[in-house]
Design a protein around this motif. Structure first.
Motif, PDB file in Angstrom:
ATOM      1  N   ALA A   1       0.813  -1.210   0.000  1.00  0.00           N
ATOM      2  CA  ALA A   1       0.000   0.000   0.000  1.00  0.00           C
ATOM      3  C   ALA A   1       0.844   1.256   0.000  1.00  0.00           C
ATOM      4  O   ALA A   1       0.366   2.322  -0.371  1.00  0.00           O
ATOM      5  CB  ALA A   1      -0.935  -0.010   1.220  1.00  0.00           C
ATOM      6  N   ARG A   2       2.088   1.143   0.420  1.00  0.00           N
ATOM      7  CA  ARG A   2       2.949   2.315   0.485  1.00  0.00           C
ATOM      8  C   ARG A   2       3.724   2.522  -0.814  1.00  0.00           C
ATOM      9  O   ARG A   2       4.503   3.445  -0.930  1.00  0.00           O
ATOM     10  CB  ARG A   2       3.927   2.189   1.650  1.00  0.00           C
ATOM     11  CG  ARG A   2       3.251   2.164   3.019  1.00  0.00           C
ATOM     12  CD  ARG A   2       4.255   1.880   4.109  1.00  0.00           C
ATOM     13  NE  ARG A   2       4.880   0.563   3.909  1.00  0.00           N
ATOM     14  CZ  ARG A   2       5.748   0.028   4.756  1.00  0.00           C
ATOM     15  NH1 ARG A   2       6.117   0.690   5.820  1.00  0.00           N
ATOM     16  NH2 ARG A   2       6.259  -1.154   4.516  1.00  0.00           N
ATOM     17  N   ARG A   3       3.517   1.664  -1.783  1.00  0.00           N
ATOM     18  CA  ARG A   3       4.276   1.761  -3.027  1.00  0.00           C
ATOM     19  C   ARG A   3       3.882   3.016  -3.787  1.00  0.00           C
ATOM     20  O   ARG A   3       2.701   3.231  -4.086  1.00  0.00           O
ATOM     21  CB  ARG A   3       4.006   0.536  -3.901  1.00  0.00           C
ATOM     22  CG  ARG A   3       4.895   0.436  -5.136  1.00  0.00           C
ATOM     23  CD  ARG A   3       4.529  -0.820  -5.916  1.00  0.00           C
ATOM     24  NE  ARG A   3       5.508  -1.132  -6.941  1.00  0.00           N
ATOM     25  CZ  ARG A   3       5.495  -0.660  -8.183  1.00  0.00           C
ATOM     26  NH1 ARG A   3       4.531   0.189  -8.533  1.00  0.00           N
ATOM     27  NH2 ARG A   3       6.406  -1.012  -9.054  1.00  0.00           N
ATOM     28  N   PRO A   4       4.837   3.873  -4.121  1.00  0.00           N
ATOM     29  CA  PRO A   4       4.501   5.080  -4.878  1.00  0.00           C
ATOM     30  C   PRO A   4       3.890   4.734  -6.230  1.00  0.00           C
ATOM     31  O   PRO A   4       4.148   3.668  -6.802  1.00  0.00           O
ATOM     32  CB  PRO A   4       5.856   5.775  -5.051  1.00  0.00           C
ATOM     33  CG  PRO A   4       6.704   5.220  -3.965  1.00  0.00           C
ATOM     34  CD  PRO A   4       6.253   3.807  -3.772  1.00  0.00           C
TER      35      PRO A   4
ATOM     36  N   ALA B   1       8.788   7.692  -6.209  1.00  0.00           N
ATOM     37  CA  ALA B   1       9.758   6.863  -5.490  1.00  0.00           C
ATOM     38  C   ALA B   1      11.092   7.584  -5.359  1.00  0.00           C
ATOM     39  O   ALA B   1      11.719   7.591  -4.290  1.00  0.00           O
ATOM     40  CB  ALA B   1       9.946   5.532  -6.216  1.00  0.00           C
ATOM     41  N   ALA B   2      11.530   8.219  -6.445  1.00  0.00           N
ATOM     42  CA  ALA B   2      12.810   8.936  -6.418  1.00  0.00           C
ATOM     43  C   ALA B   2      12.762  10.104  -5.452  1.00  0.00           C
ATOM     44  O   ALA B   2      13.739  10.379  -4.741  1.00  0.00           O
ATOM     45  CB  ALA B   2      13.168   9.410  -7.824  1.00  0.00           C
ATOM     46  N   ARG B   3      11.635  10.804  -5.411  1.00  0.00           N
ATOM     47  CA  ARG B   3      11.521  11.928  -4.474  1.00  0.00           C
ATOM     48  C   ARG B   3      11.608  11.434  -3.035  1.00  0.00           C
ATOM     49  O   ARG B   3      12.226  12.093  -2.179  1.00  0.00           O
ATOM     50  CB  ARG B   3      10.206  12.681  -4.719  1.00  0.00           C
ATOM     51  CG  ARG B   3      10.285  13.701  -5.847  1.00  0.00           C
ATOM     52  CD  ARG B   3       9.032  14.541  -5.921  1.00  0.00           C
ATOM     53  NE  ARG B   3       7.927  13.794  -6.501  1.00  0.00           N
ATOM     54  CZ  ARG B   3       7.649  13.787  -7.811  1.00  0.00           C
ATOM     55  NH1 ARG B   3       8.378  14.480  -8.655  1.00  0.00           N
ATOM     56  NH2 ARG B   3       6.633  13.088  -8.269  1.00  0.00           N
ATOM     57  N   GLU B   4      11.013  10.291  -2.732  1.00  0.00           N
ATOM     58  CA  GLU B   4      11.115   9.742  -1.377  1.00  0.00           C
ATOM     59  C   GLU B   4      12.557   9.367  -1.055  1.00  0.00           C
ATOM     60  O   GLU B   4      13.071   9.670   0.035  1.00  0.00           O
ATOM     61  CB  GLU B   4      10.202   8.527  -1.246  1.00  0.00           C
ATOM     62  CG  GLU B   4       8.716   8.846  -1.206  1.00  0.00           C
ATOM     63  CD  GLU B   4       7.890   7.627  -0.837  1.00  0.00           C
ATOM     64  OE1 GLU B   4       8.468   6.662  -0.283  1.00  0.00           O
ATOM     65  OE2 GLU B   4       6.683   7.638  -1.100  1.00  0.00           O
ATOM     66  N   ILE B   5      13.214   8.677  -1.993  1.00  0.00           N
ATOM     67  CA  ILE B   5      14.592   8.252  -1.773  1.00  0.00           C
ATOM     68  C   ILE B   5      15.489   9.458  -1.527  1.00  0.00           C
ATOM     69  O   ILE B   5      16.269   9.510  -0.569  1.00  0.00           O
ATOM     70  CB  ILE B   5      15.093   7.438  -2.981  1.00  0.00           C
ATOM     71  CG1 ILE B   5      14.344   6.104  -3.074  1.00  0.00           C
ATOM     72  CG2 ILE B   5      16.602   7.200  -2.893  1.00  0.00           C
ATOM     73  CD1 ILE B   5      14.559   5.369  -4.386  1.00  0.00           C
ATOM     74  N   CYS B   6      15.383  10.454  -2.402  1.00  0.00           N
ATOM     75  CA  CYS B   6      16.244  11.638  -2.298  1.00  0.00           C
ATOM     76  C   CYS B   6      15.910  12.456  -1.052  1.00  0.00           C
ATOM     77  O   CYS B   6      16.808  12.999  -0.403  1.00  0.00           O
ATOM     78  CB  CYS B   6      16.098  12.501  -3.542  1.00  0.00           C
ATOM     79  SG  CYS B   6      16.750  11.732  -5.038  1.00  0.00           S
TER      80      CYS B   6
ATOM     81  N   THR C   1      23.168   9.626 -10.680  1.00  0.00           N
ATOM     82  CA  THR C   1      22.864  11.037 -10.920  1.00  0.00           C
ATOM     83  C   THR C   1      22.120  11.648  -9.742  1.00  0.00           C
ATOM     84  O   THR C   1      22.442  12.757  -9.287  1.00  0.00           O
ATOM     85  CB  THR C   1      22.019  11.179 -12.200  1.00  0.00           C
ATOM     86  OG1 THR C   1      22.771  10.671 -13.315  1.00  0.00           O
ATOM     87  CG2 THR C   1      21.656  12.632 -12.466  1.00  0.00           C
ATOM     88  N   LEU C   2      21.127  10.933  -9.228  1.00  0.00           N
ATOM     89  CA  LEU C   2      20.356  11.436  -8.094  1.00  0.00           C
ATOM     90  C   LEU C   2      21.228  11.553  -6.846  1.00  0.00           C
ATOM     91  O   LEU C   2      21.137  12.547  -6.104  1.00  0.00           O
ATOM     92  CB  LEU C   2      19.164  10.512  -7.827  1.00  0.00           C
ATOM     93  CG  LEU C   2      18.064  10.530  -8.884  1.00  0.00           C
ATOM     94  CD1 LEU C   2      17.107   9.354  -8.679  1.00  0.00           C
ATOM     95  CD2 LEU C   2      17.300  11.846  -8.869  1.00  0.00           C
ATOM     96  N   ALA C   3      22.067  10.553  -6.603  1.00  0.00           N
ATOM     97  CA  ALA C   3      22.939  10.591  -5.418  1.00  0.00           C
ATOM     98  C   ALA C   3      23.904  11.766  -5.499  1.00  0.00           C
ATOM     99  O   ALA C   3      24.130  12.467  -4.501  1.00  0.00           O
ATOM    100  CB  ALA C   3      23.700   9.276  -5.288  1.00  0.00           C
ATOM    101  N   HIS C   4      24.461  11.997  -6.688  1.00  0.00           N
ATOM    102  CA  HIS C   4      25.379  13.128  -6.840  1.00  0.00           C
ATOM    103  C   HIS C   4      24.653  14.457  -6.615  1.00  0.00           C
ATOM    104  O   HIS C   4      25.217  15.382  -6.007  1.00  0.00           O
ATOM    105  CB  HIS C   4      26.006  13.108  -8.235  1.00  0.00           C
ATOM    106  CG  HIS C   4      27.027  12.030  -8.418  1.00  0.00           C
ATOM    107  ND1 HIS C   4      27.580  11.717  -9.638  1.00  0.00           N
ATOM    108  CD2 HIS C   4      27.596  11.166  -7.526  1.00  0.00           C
ATOM    109  CE1 HIS C   4      28.445  10.730  -9.490  1.00  0.00           C
ATOM    110  NE2 HIS C   4      28.468  10.375  -8.219  1.00  0.00           N
TER     111      HIS C   4
END
Length: 256
Positions: free
Chosen positions: A110-113, A119-124, A178-181
Motif C-alpha cells: 500500500a505504500r508503493r509510490p 519513489a525517487a523523491r522519497e529516496i532523495c 545522478t540522483l545521489a550526486h
C-alpha cells in the motif's frame, strides 16, 4: 600514540572492505579485553557531529570513551578507518528509514509510490534529511566512494526500486548515481561546515541587484530567484529538473 604502519589497501576502498569482510576474528590478546567496535563507531559519529571532521581524532575519541588509544588500535589502524565506518553508519540511518516506511517495490504494497518519480523523491528526500542531520560528516563523505555494507544496501534498494518501475538495470544504475550526486552536492553546498547561511544569501542578493544592468542584465533581473528561494524549494525544483532529464533518457531508451 601514532597510528601504526599497516600495509594493505587504503581504508574505504573496495579492496579494504573485502579484506575487512573476510578478516577472521583476531586472536585473544593479553591485557584488558578489547571493546566491541560498534560502540566505538557510535561514539565516533557523535564526536564528529559535535567537533567536526578536522578536530576528530583517536585521542579525543579515546577520552570520550574513557579509555586509552591502545584500546582503539586493537580494532582500527587509525582515524581513517573509523572515518570510513562513520560514513557507512550514515547510510545505515538512511537504510533504517527505508525499512520503516519507505518505498517498497513488492506488488500490493500500500505504500508503493504510483510513479518512479514519486519513489525517487522519497529516496532523495530521506537521503537529504539524513545528511542535513549530520553536516559535519559531509567532508568525510565527499572524500570517498561509499561502498560499505550499508551504502551497498541503500544503493541496491534504490536501483531495485527503479528496476521495479521498468527501468533497464543500466539506466537504473545511472539514474541512481545522478540522483545521489545531486543530493550529496546540494547537501555539501547547503549544510557542510562553512556553507553560506541566510545572511550571506541576503548579502549576495543585494550584490547582484547592485551590479551594472548594462553588463549583467539577466543576473540583475534574476537576483531574487538566484538568492531568495528557500532551501526546501530550491532542492525540490532542482530535483524536478533532474527527474525530467532522467525521464527523457528513459523514454529515449525505450524507443531506440
Amino acid at each position: 600514540m601514532p597510528s601504526p604502519e599497516v600495509d594493505g589497501p587504503a581504508p574505504g576502498t573496495p579492496q579494504w572492505w573485502a579484506a575487512r569482510q573476510d578478516r577472521a576474528a583476531p586472536p585473544p590478546r593479553r591485557g584488558r579485553p578489547a571493546r566491541s567496535p560498534e560502540p566505538i563507531v557510535d561514539a565516533a559519529v557523535l564526536l564528529v557531529d559535535e567537533v567536526g571532521a578536522d578536530a576528530f581524532g583517536m585521542r579525543l575519541l579515546a577520552e570520550r570513551l574513557g579509555t586509552g588509544t591502545a584500546t582503539l588500535y586493537r580494532h582500527f589502524t587509525g582515524k581513517e578507518e573509523i572515518a570510513v565506518l562513520v560514513v557507512d553508519r550514515l547510510f545505515a540511518a538512511v537504510a533504517a528509514i527505508d525499512a520503516t516506511g519507505a518505498t517498497g517495490v513488492e506488488s500490493g504494497d500500500a505504500r508503493r509510490p504510483e510513479t518512479w518519480q514519486d519513489a525517487a523523491r522519497e529516496i532523495c528526500g530521506r537521503f537529504l534529511r539524513t545528511l542535513a542531520d549530520h553536516p559535519n560528516v559531509l567532508p568525510l563523505l565527499v572524500s570517498q566512494v561509499p561502498v560499505g555494507p550499508n551504502a551497498l544496501l541503500v544503493r541496491e534498494r534504490a536501483v531495485a526500486t527503479l528496476v521495479g518501475f521498468g527501468f533497464p538495470p543500466r539506466l537504473a544504475a545511472r539514474a541512481y548515481t545522478t540522483l545521489a550526486h545531486y543530493v550529496i552536492g546540494f547537501a555539501v553546498q547547503q549544510y557542510a561546515p562553512g556553507s553560506p547561511g541566510p545572511a550571506e544569501s541576503a548579502a549576495l542578493g543585494d550584490y547582484f541587484r547592485a551590479l551594472d544592468p548594462e553588463v549583467y542584465p539577466c543576473t540583475v533581473a534574476a537576483a531574487d530567484a538566484l538568492t531568495s528561494v528557500s532551501v526546501e524549494d530550491e532542492f525540490m525544483e532542482g530535483l524536478r529538473f533532474v527527474l525530467a532529464g532522467i525521464e527523457g533518457a528513459r523514454t529515449w531508451a525505450a524507443n531506440t
